[in-house]
Design a protein around this motif. Structure first.
Motif, PDB file in Angstrom:
ATOM      1  N   ILE A 196       7.546   1.483   2.991  1.00  8.76           N
ATOM      2  CA  ILE A 196       8.483   1.548   4.158  1.00  8.76           C
ATOM      3  C   ILE A 196       7.529   3.295   4.975  1.00  8.76           C
ATOM      4  N   ILE A 197       7.431   3.393   6.121  1.00  6.18           N
ATOM      5  CA  ILE A 197       6.859   4.435   6.649  1.00  6.18           C
ATOM      6  C   ILE A 197       8.046   5.932   7.147  1.00  6.18           C
ATOM      7  N   TYR A 198       6.799   6.598   6.571  1.00  2.21           N
ATOM      8  CA  TYR A 198       7.662   8.095   5.959  1.00  2.21           C
ATOM      9  C   TYR A 198       6.356   8.854   6.620  1.00  2.21           C
TER      10      TYR A 198
ATOM     11  N   ARG B 110       4.622   4.687   2.438  1.00  2.00           N
ATOM     12  CA  ARG B 110       4.831   4.186   0.942  1.00  2.00           C
ATOM     13  C   ARG B 110       5.906   3.897   0.373  1.00  2.00           C
ATOM     14  N   LYS B 111       5.761   3.191  -0.741  1.00  2.00           N
ATOM     15  CA  LYS B 111       6.175   2.452  -2.143  1.00  2.00           C
ATOM     16  C   LYS B 111       8.081   2.661  -2.447  1.00  2.00           C
TER      17      LYS B 111
ATOM     18  N   ARG C  57       0.530  -0.972   0.283  1.00  2.00           N
ATOM     19  CA  ARG C  57      -0.104   0.040  -0.024  1.00  2.00           C
ATOM     20  C   ARG C  57       0.758   1.348   0.177  1.00  2.00           C
ATOM     21  N   GLY C  58       0.255   2.619  -0.301  1.00  2.00           N
ATOM     22  CA  GLY C  58       1.089   3.891  -0.229  1.00  2.00           C
ATOM     23  C   GLY C  58       1.354   4.101  -1.957  1.00  2.00           C
ATOM     24  N   SER C  59       1.282   5.009  -1.841  1.00  2.00           N
ATOM     25  CA  SER C  59       2.025   6.105  -2.931  1.00  2.00           C
ATOM     26  C   SER C  59       3.721   5.905  -3.690  1.00  2.00           C
ATOM     27  N   LYS C  60       4.031   5.784  -4.723  1.00  2.00           N
ATOM     28  CA  LYS C  60       5.153   5.650  -5.078  1.00  2.00           C
ATOM     29  C   LYS C  60       5.897   7.233  -4.826  1.00  2.00           C
ATOM     30  N   ILE C  61       7.357   6.160  -3.652  1.00  2.00           N
ATOM     31  CA  ILE C  61       8.214   7.837  -3.159  1.00  2.00           C
ATOM     32  C   ILE C  61       9.507   7.308  -3.880  1.00  2.00           C
TER      33      ILE C  61
END
Length: 501
Positions: A426-428, A433-434, A366-370
């Motif tokens: 990751i947790i940011y 996020r990915k 889950r999460g958007s790309k970073i």
């Protein structure tokens, strides 16, 4: 506060009209109906016509089906309008509700976006917990036949204090007088009563009570603990004599707009249980209302279909999880159902989306790309990762080049194959996020961490090497950059918030 203008321009914006259309014409049943099929086929033409009507300040509400229904033992007069009418009304009320929401006090709920039963319940529980001495007693009241006794002139006055567009106020007048030329016309006095089948009615009622009751009690009388859900009201205080003063204020304000308070109002100690919003709130815990519990028990006893039982259990869980009802669930449900709920893995109700898989067996985080550049010298937590994942853009590029090569009769062996990467969850900044990485050193570091007993999760940052042709992003220590590593308790809270198992 200044009055609002230029709302008509917001209403006739194409995005707003499309949102109203999609809100009303939704679901298979509506879309496959005769009117639904016509609306979908003539969508653009219909919306342009609706925009012209709204700009003129006069909307054709069409015909309505009038019927009486009995809900919770109460007889209600209901108007059912065509979808064409509902789209026009929704187009008007979407931006209007957005403006009205800013004028309500925070403890007003019902028919307000993101302010439902559970939101108001959380506020009441919080106030009782934080101010136990100031919330020992409660005054609860209900307005008698609220929709049927609304006086139009008071609604017009309340709306005119907020909006100054005369065309918009003219449209509001049409909504208010929707009972005219209906079978209900003879049941109501002229200029009294609003339709329960029109979306605008909830906003009008909230605006009326907000102007004449809520803000008066909050701003003028400085009542700290004041709550309202539609026509049900509640105030809390540490002294009964103060609540009897609240009683007099409520009666004075409600009667000043031509309505009455039901005789079942009462002042009572909270320790007896506050029956409000479908639950009974005590100073130490919250239980489900007795009538609701009995209804679920009867339905579960009668049901024979397994699929229908899952739906009823899901509905029960949707209410029970907002109260202290584990003992109730243990009594009503089968042992297997109860255990699944206790572990929160009953898939029919929606399990935590921690590690969903794609068709090729790879993890879909889950999460958007970073990017690595965004994470340069920033602290984050690596939760998990997967190997050999091909980005979709690479898959599309490979398929496109393969098709072009085949069309030209070339050698497909010469087409550059997609390069797999590692995708890291990751947790940011408190969010999932990915991060995609194709660097071999990062791969080795991740593989080494996975082999270690307590290798994941780990706290780190990113550093950049600009000596090569392209920037190279590598994992590095975040504590060396001055960041404090989160404690076990903080990490556990993050996992619970983000539903990571």
């Amino acid at each position: 506060m200044k009055r609002i203008g230029f709302v008509i321009e917001e209403i006739v914006e194409w995005s707003n009209l499309n949102e109203a259309f999609d809100t009303v014409v939704c679901g298979t049943k509506r879309k496959q109906s005769k009117e639904g099929r016509w609306l979908i086929a003539h969508r653009e033409k219909f919306l342009r016509g609706a925009a012209e009507e709204i700009k003129s300040g006069h909307i054709d509400l069409g015909k309505s089906l009038e019927t009486d229904i009995v809900e919770a033992g109460k007889l209600r007069h209901l108007q059912i309008f065509e979808m064409k009418t509902r789209i026009k009304v929704a187009a008007v009320m979407i931006p209007v509700d957005r403006h009205l929401r800013k004028r309500y006090i925070r403890t007003t709920a019902s028919s307000i976006k993101k302010r439902g039963v559970h939101d108001l319940k959380a506020y009441i529980e919080r106030d009782i917990r934080q101010d136990p001495h100031g919330t020992m007693y409660g005054y609860k009241f209900d307005i008698s036949k609220c929709y049927d006794t609304v006086v139009h002139d008071f609604v017009r006055y309340a709306l005119a204090r907020i909006f100054k567009d005369k065309k918009l106020l003219g449209i509001f007048d049409q909504f208010l007088s929707s009972f005219e030329n209906s079978v209900f016309e003879k049941m109501y006095e002229k200029g009294v009563g609003i339709s329960m089948g029109l979306r605008s009615s909830q906003g009008f009622l909230n605006t009326l009570l907000s102007v004449f009751l809520d803000h008066y009690m909050k701003d003028r009388k400085r009542i700290k603990h004041d709550y309202r859900y539609c026509d049900d009201g509640l105030t809390l205080n540490g002294m009964k004599r103060v609540l009897w003063k609240h009683h007099d204020i409520v009666h004075e304000r409600i009667e000043s707009i031509g309505q009455k308070v039901k005789p079942n109002e009462r002042v009572f100690p909270i320790s007896e249980g506050l029956d409000f919003l479908g639950v009974v709130i005590y100073p130490t815990h919250t239980l489900m209302r007795k009538r609701v519990k009995k209804n679920f028990a009867r339905r579960l006893k009668k049901v024979r279909s397994r699929k229908r039982r899952v739906e009823i259990v899901g509905s029960l869980w949707g209410m029970a999880k907002h109260a202290n009802c584990w003992h109730l669930l243990e009594k009503l449900l089968f042992r297997k159902e109860f255990v699944k709920l206790k572990k929160k893995v009953m898939k029919d109700f929606g399990s935590a989306k921690s590690e969903p898989k794609t068709i090729d067996g790879k993890k879909s985080f889950r999460g958007s790309k970073i990017s690595g550049k965004e994470l340069e010298h920033k602290a984050f937590i690596v939760v998990d990762f997967d190997t050999g994942v091909v980005p979709k853009i690479e898959q599309d590029r490979y398929k496109r080049e393969m098709d072009d090569t085949l069309a030209k009769g070339g050698d497909i062996q010469l087409v550059k194959k997609p390069r797999p990467k590692y995708v890291v969850s990751i947790i940011y900044n408190g969010q999932l996020r990915k991060l995609w990485t194709g660097d071999k050193e990062n791969w080795d570091e991740l593989d080494r961490r996975r082999e270690e007993p307590d290798g994941l999760p780990f706290f780190c940052s990113m550093e950049t090497d600009y000596t090569g042709q392209y920037p190279k992003y590598s994992f590095c220590s975040a504590t060396a950059l001055g960041y404090a590593m989160p404690t076990e308790a903080e990490l556990e809270r993050l996992y619970q918030t983000l539903k990571i198992r």
